[in-house]
Design an enzyme around this catalytic site. Structure first.
Site, PDB file in Angstrom:
ATOM      1  N   CYS A  78      -6.416  -1.193   0.122  1.00  0.00           N
ATOM      2  CA  CYS A  78      -6.662  -0.962  -1.276  1.00  0.00           C
ATOM      3  C   CYS A  78      -8.363  -1.405  -1.657  1.00  0.00           C
ATOM      4  O   CYS A  78      -8.889  -0.967  -2.602  1.00  0.00           O
ATOM      5  CB  CYS A  78      -6.085  -2.041  -2.097  1.00  0.00           C
ATOM      6  SG  CYS A  78      -6.292  -3.808  -1.752  1.00  0.00           S
TER       7      CYS A  78
ATOM      8  N   GLU B  66      -0.803  -6.124  -7.745  1.00  0.00           N
ATOM      9  CA  GLU B  66      -2.053  -5.803  -7.081  1.00  0.00           C
ATOM     10  C   GLU B  66      -1.804  -4.289  -6.856  1.00  0.00           C
ATOM     11  O   GLU B  66      -1.089  -3.839  -5.931  1.00  0.00           O
ATOM     12  CB  GLU B  66      -1.851  -6.457  -5.636  1.00  0.00           C
ATOM     13  CG  GLU B  66      -2.142  -7.967  -6.195  1.00  0.00           C
ATOM     14  CD  GLU B  66      -2.532  -8.953  -4.844  1.00  0.00           C
ATOM     15  OE1 GLU B  66      -2.472  -8.498  -3.658  1.00  0.00           O
ATOM     16  OE2 GLU B  66      -3.017  -9.942  -5.194  1.00  0.00           O
TER      17      GLU B  66
ATOM     18  N   GLU C 108      -3.824 -13.471  -7.835  1.00  0.00           N
ATOM     19  CA  GLU C 108      -3.056 -14.232  -6.631  1.00  0.00           C
ATOM     20  C   GLU C 108      -4.151 -15.068  -5.766  1.00  0.00           C
ATOM     21  O   GLU C 108      -5.293 -14.761  -5.905  1.00  0.00           O
ATOM     22  CB  GLU C 108      -2.076 -13.656  -5.822  1.00  0.00           C
ATOM     23  CG  GLU C 108      -1.115 -13.007  -6.784  1.00  0.00           C
ATOM     24  CD  GLU C 108       0.113 -12.155  -5.753  1.00  0.00           C
ATOM     25  OE1 GLU C 108       0.351 -12.814  -4.695  1.00  0.00           O
ATOM     26  OE2 GLU C 108       0.935 -11.805  -6.691  1.00  0.00           O
TER      27      GLU C 108
ATOM     28  N   ASN D 299       0.577  -0.409   3.854  1.00  0.00           N
ATOM     29  CA  ASN D 299      -0.792  -0.454   4.546  1.00  0.00           C
ATOM     30  C   ASN D 299      -1.233  -1.535   5.528  1.00  0.00           C
ATOM     31  O   ASN D 299      -1.654  -1.461   6.626  1.00  0.00           O
ATOM     32  CB  ASN D 299      -1.940  -0.273   3.575  1.00  0.00           C
ATOM     33  CG  ASN D 299      -2.215  -1.294   2.747  1.00  0.00           C
ATOM     34  OD1 ASN D 299      -1.158  -1.726   2.004  1.00  0.00           O
ATOM     35  ND2 ASN D 299      -3.257  -1.436   1.997  1.00  0.00           N
TER      36      ASN D 299
HETATM   37  P1  NAD Z   1       3.663   2.605  -3.583  1.00  0.00           P
HETATM   38  O1  NAD Z   1       3.445   2.095  -4.927  1.00  0.00           O
HETATM   39  O2  NAD Z   1       4.106   4.169  -3.170  1.00  0.00           O
HETATM   40  O3  NAD Z   1       5.000   1.785  -2.788  1.00  0.00           O
HETATM   41  C1  NAD Z   1       4.843   0.452  -2.908  1.00  0.00           C
HETATM   42  C2  NAD Z   1       6.441  -0.082  -2.855  1.00  0.00           C
HETATM   43  O4  NAD Z   1       6.958  -0.006  -3.914  1.00  0.00           O
HETATM   44  C3  NAD Z   1       7.196   0.506  -1.825  1.00  0.00           C
HETATM   45  O5  NAD Z   1       8.042  -0.639  -1.248  1.00  0.00           O
HETATM   46  C4  NAD Z   1       8.133   1.462  -2.645  1.00  0.00           C
HETATM   47  O6  NAD Z   1       9.438   1.555  -2.104  1.00  0.00           O
HETATM   48  C5  NAD Z   1       7.951   0.651  -3.804  1.00  0.00           C
HETATM   49  N1  NAD Z   1       8.773   1.374  -5.328  1.00  0.00           N
HETATM   50  C6  NAD Z   1       8.031   2.486  -5.596  1.00  0.00           C
HETATM   51  N2  NAD Z   1       8.624   3.021  -6.725  1.00  0.00           N
HETATM   52  C7  NAD Z   1       9.285   2.087  -7.107  1.00  0.00           C
HETATM   53  C8  NAD Z   1       9.894   1.677  -8.409  1.00  0.00           C
HETATM   54  N3  NAD Z   1      10.114   2.856  -9.265  1.00  0.00           N
HETATM   55  N4  NAD Z   1      10.516   0.469  -8.488  1.00  0.00           N
HETATM   56  C9  NAD Z   1      10.502  -0.518  -7.519  1.00  0.00           C
HETATM   57  N5  NAD Z   1       9.620  -0.314  -6.497  1.00  0.00           N
HETATM   58  C10 NAD Z   1       9.433   0.793  -6.082  1.00  0.00           C
HETATM   59  O7  NAD Z   1       2.624   2.170  -2.806  1.00  0.00           O
HETATM   60  P2  NAD Z   1       2.219   2.575  -1.181  1.00  0.00           P
HETATM   61  O8  NAD Z   1       2.099   3.843  -1.045  1.00  0.00           O
HETATM   62  O9  NAD Z   1       3.418   1.902  -0.244  1.00  0.00           O
HETATM   63  O10 NAD Z   1       0.886   1.814  -0.996  1.00  0.00           O
HETATM   64  C11 NAD Z   1      -0.483   2.312  -0.974  1.00  0.00           C
HETATM   65  C12 NAD Z   1      -0.859   1.850  -2.517  1.00  0.00           C
HETATM   66  O11 NAD Z   1      -0.907   0.651  -2.514  1.00  0.00           O
HETATM   67  C13 NAD Z   1      -2.440   2.320  -2.643  1.00  0.00           C
HETATM   68  O12 NAD Z   1      -2.323   2.703  -4.108  1.00  0.00           O
HETATM   69  C14 NAD Z   1      -3.211   1.137  -2.684  1.00  0.00           C
HETATM   70  O13 NAD Z   1      -4.614   1.045  -3.263  1.00  0.00           O
HETATM   71  C15 NAD Z   1      -2.297  -0.045  -3.000  1.00  0.00           C
HETATM   72  N6  NAD Z   1      -2.428  -1.449  -2.567  1.00  0.00           N
HETATM   73  C16 NAD Z   1      -3.065  -2.122  -3.432  1.00  0.00           C
HETATM   74  C17 NAD Z   1      -3.246  -3.566  -2.988  1.00  0.00           C
HETATM   75  C18 NAD Z   1      -3.957  -4.619  -3.855  1.00  0.00           C
HETATM   76  O14 NAD Z   1      -4.164  -5.795  -3.396  1.00  0.00           O
HETATM   77  N7  NAD Z   1      -4.597  -4.104  -4.848  1.00  0.00           N
HETATM   78  C19 NAD Z   1      -3.115  -3.789  -1.692  1.00  0.00           C
HETATM   79  C20 NAD Z   1      -2.548  -2.689  -0.827  1.00  0.00           C
HETATM   80  C21 NAD Z   1      -2.159  -1.585  -1.314  1.00  0.00           C
HETATM   81  O1  6OD Z   2      -6.539 -10.518   1.624  1.00  0.00           O
HETATM   82  C1  6OD Z   2      -5.623 -10.389   0.761  1.00  0.00           C
HETATM   83  O2  6OD Z   2      -5.154 -11.473   0.255  1.00  0.00           O
HETATM   84  C2  6OD Z   2      -5.024  -9.171   0.215  1.00  0.00           C
HETATM   85  N1  6OD Z   2      -4.040  -9.162  -0.783  1.00  0.00           N
HETATM   86  C3  6OD Z   2      -5.623  -7.823   0.575  1.00  0.00           C
HETATM   87  C4  6OD Z   2      -5.304  -6.722   0.167  1.00  0.00           C
HETATM   88  C5  6OD Z   2      -5.507  -5.604   0.861  1.00  0.00           C
HETATM   89  C6  6OD Z   2      -5.080  -4.253   0.393  1.00  0.00           C
HETATM   90  O3  6OD Z   2      -4.954  -3.365   1.133  1.00  0.00           O
END
Ligand code: NAD
Ligand code: 6OD
Length: 530
Positions: free
Chosen positions: A293, A259, A472, A160
């Site tokens: 997120c 995260e 972080e 994202n």
């Molecule tokens: P995802 O978990 O599907 O994938 C993220 C990464 O993990 C990818 O690189 C993927 O290839 C890898 N991955 C998947 N399964 C794995 C495994 N079993 N072992 C090792 N690596 C693995 O997430 P997404 O669809 O790419 O992103 C969207 C999600 O991310 C949403 O849930 C969003 O809320 C979350 N997100 C959280 C934050 C935060 O800061 N809290 C920030 C951005 C996105």
């Molecule tokens: O601003 C940041 O440092 C951060 N980790 C943002 C995350 C956004 C999630 O999509």
């Protein structure tokens, strides 16, 4: 490779300063029109191992031995190099994600440079504990901690905010003297690879930054997390992926920083600055097509202004310019993939089945051009769902929110906290006391009052419950990416008054101590251990 008459570029792995082809490839798709923009080389287990070994060697031979100032200077050069190639980074990010060019130019790429600068500056200025103490027989001593890199860090990131989130982890990891192997999302491999192109010119030694491409389970992601020579894993992505990674890393007892997902709430009080709040809430719901997120999928509005607020947010949603990411006027691009759009549309259907009133949206926009092959959905607002509805409980991760009226502050707090996620919240009120009071009640890692996604990179960032493990940002990142060890003690004969002071004596390091005298003050060192 050619597709039709167009040349499709290759995106390769980056190991020990070389771009390396894997045995298999997968397609990198532009979400705006479904076209294939690149073939990505997938790293198998042996390539992941090569990347880890390259990182281990670079760490041992060079990177972790550089002085902090030298490392920091190179991270500053990296930030400069990103800015020099600003347009390349923007174009690559836009093509991979479909996010509007205006957004990538104001958020993603500037933040990548800012991440490197922030941690380069921080690592130069932070100290660790140092205590004057005494031996049991009454001699003066210093007892102090030093920061050591963890080793090789496995970094796994989502699609994202690809470059922003990758550099948010790479910058502090390198600042602390670690080497990294990054596995960007299979949906957005381009900017991690572009970053590799600027590493050498910034003076980052080969092997310090490595990129492996591929998927999660039984692919590069899993190979990296289960590798015994990876010392720590930092992951941003879905909560369920966090669960899977946690199981894998348990076998080799690695520290993790997670995260994860969110189901964030915004609470809007009747005394809010109405116009600012509608604008702020619109950003919080729709920015990056709702794929942040931190986005608010649940909006609780005090009953006195409920109808007016719903009408105003509807107007904002319907006024957003949806279109080509390359058009500077575009505010809303497509979702990341066909699969994610299918998930989104399934929630749009579910909302109706669960009894939602559709205020606006709920479908797919039509353009009458190539964008019809893209993965667009309409920005969508619902009302009327029960708090127990799946659409209110589950993270959807798109341009959608549910708006609910409330009568009392406690009721709003209870509903906002009624989730197993705990990432972020925003409170909208002109009553400062109330703003602070309600913020304290939110069971989340980050609460904003009268703003959203306003970041100071020195503050802790992270979630509670299903939203993650650890923090972080600023010192929190440095503490994750390094081990603080108490490994040297210098003992001086009783001498509290000496002008150089005990900290200077400590800074003289091993040579002075092993020569039996402090090289700063030339007094005898009674005992030293290294
Ligand atoms: P995802 O978990 O599907 O994938 C993220 C990464 O993990 C990818 O690189 C993927 O290839 C890898 N991955 C998947 N399964 C794995 C495994 N079993 N072992 C090792 N690596 C693995 O997430 P997404 O669809 O790419 O992103 C969207 C999600 O991310 C949403 O849930 C969003 O809320 C979350 N997100 C959280 C934050 C935060 O800061 N809290 C920030 C951005 C996105
Ligand atoms: O601003 C940041 O440092 C951060 N980790 C943002 C995350 C956004 C999630 O999509």
């Amino acid at each position: 490779m050619r597709q039709g008459s167009r040349r499709v570029k290759s995106i390769l792995n980056y190991i020990n300063g070389q771009f390396v082809r894997g045995k298999r490839e997968f397609a990198d798709v532009n979400p705006a029109d479904g076209s294939v923009i690149a073939q990505v080389s997938e790293a198998d287990e042996s390539l992941v191992d090569q990347a880890v070994q390259a990182a281990r060697k670079a760490l041992r031979d060079e990177w972790s031995r550089l002085g902090v100032r030298d490392r920091a200077a190179r991270l500053h050069k990296l930030a400069d190099a990103i800015e020099t190639r600003f347009d390349d980074f923007v174009q690559a990010e836009v093509a991979d994600t479909g996010k509007p060019v205006a957004l990538a130019s104001r958020l993603d790429v500037p933040r990548a440079a800012a991440n490197f600068r922030a941690f380069a500056d921080l690592i130069k200025t932070v100290g660790l504990e140092c205590f004057s103490t005494e031996t049991p027989d009454g001699k003066n001593a210093l007892n102090y901690a030093v920061r050591k890199p963890l080793g090789v860090i496995g970094i796994i990131t989502p699609w994202n905010l690809p470059l922003l989130l990758l550099t948010w982890k790479v910058a502090p990891a390198l600042a602390c003297g670690n080497a990294v192997v990054v596995k960007p999302s299979e949906e957005t491999p381009a900017t991690a690879t572009l970053l590799a192109e600027v590493m050498t010119e910034a003076g980052i030694p080969n092997g310090v930054y490595n990129v492996v491409h591929g998927f999660g389970p039984e692919s590069a992601g899993e190979f990296l997390t289960r590798h015994p020579d990876v010392n720590a894993v930092t992951f941003t992505g879905e909560s369920q992926t966090g669960v899977a990674i946690m199981k894998t890393v348990a076998a080799t007892v690695k520290p993790v920083s997670f995260e994860l997902g969110g189901k964030n709430a915004a609470i809007v009080f009747a005394d809010c600055d109405f116009e600012d709040t509608v604008n702020g809430a619109s950003e919080a719901v729709f920015l990056n097509t709702g794929q942040v997120c931190l986005c608010a999928e649940r909006v609780y509005v005090e009953r006195a202004i409920f109808s007016r607020f719903v009408e105003a947010l509807k107007h904002k949603a319907e006024s957003l310019t949806i279109g080509s990411p390359l058009d500077r006027a575009t505010e809303l691009g497509p979702l990341i993939s066909a699969a994610h759009r299918e998930k989104m549309l399934s929630y749009y259907r579910l909302a109706r089945e669960e009894g939602a009133t559709v205020v606006t949206g709920g479908g797919v926009p039509e353009f009458g051009n190539a964008l019809d092959k893209g993965f667009y959905v309409q920005p969508t607002i619902y009302t009327g769902l029960a708090e127990s509805a799946r659409c209110v409980k589950e993270e959807i991760f798109g341009p959608v929110c549910h708006i609910v009226p409330f009568d009392a502050e406690e009721e709003a707090i209870a509903m906002a906290n009624g989730t197993r996620y705990g990432l972020a919240a925003s409170i909208w009120t002109t009553n400062l006391k109330r703003g602070h009071r309600v913020a304290q009640e939110m069971n989340v890692g980050i609460t904003w009052v009268n703003c959203w996604f306003l970041r100071d990179l020195r503050t802790p960032f992270g979630g509670m419950g299903l939203s993650g493990i650890g923090r972080e940002g600023g010192m929190h990142s440095l503490n994750f990416y390094s081990d603080a060890t108490t490994d040297r003690q210098l003992f001086h004969q009783s001498d509290r008054s000496h002008g150089h002071g005990q900290v200077l004596a400590m800074a003289c390091g091993g040579e002075g101590a092993s020569a039996g005298r402090c090289c700063t003050c030339d007094r005898a060192v009674l005992w030293a251990r290294h």
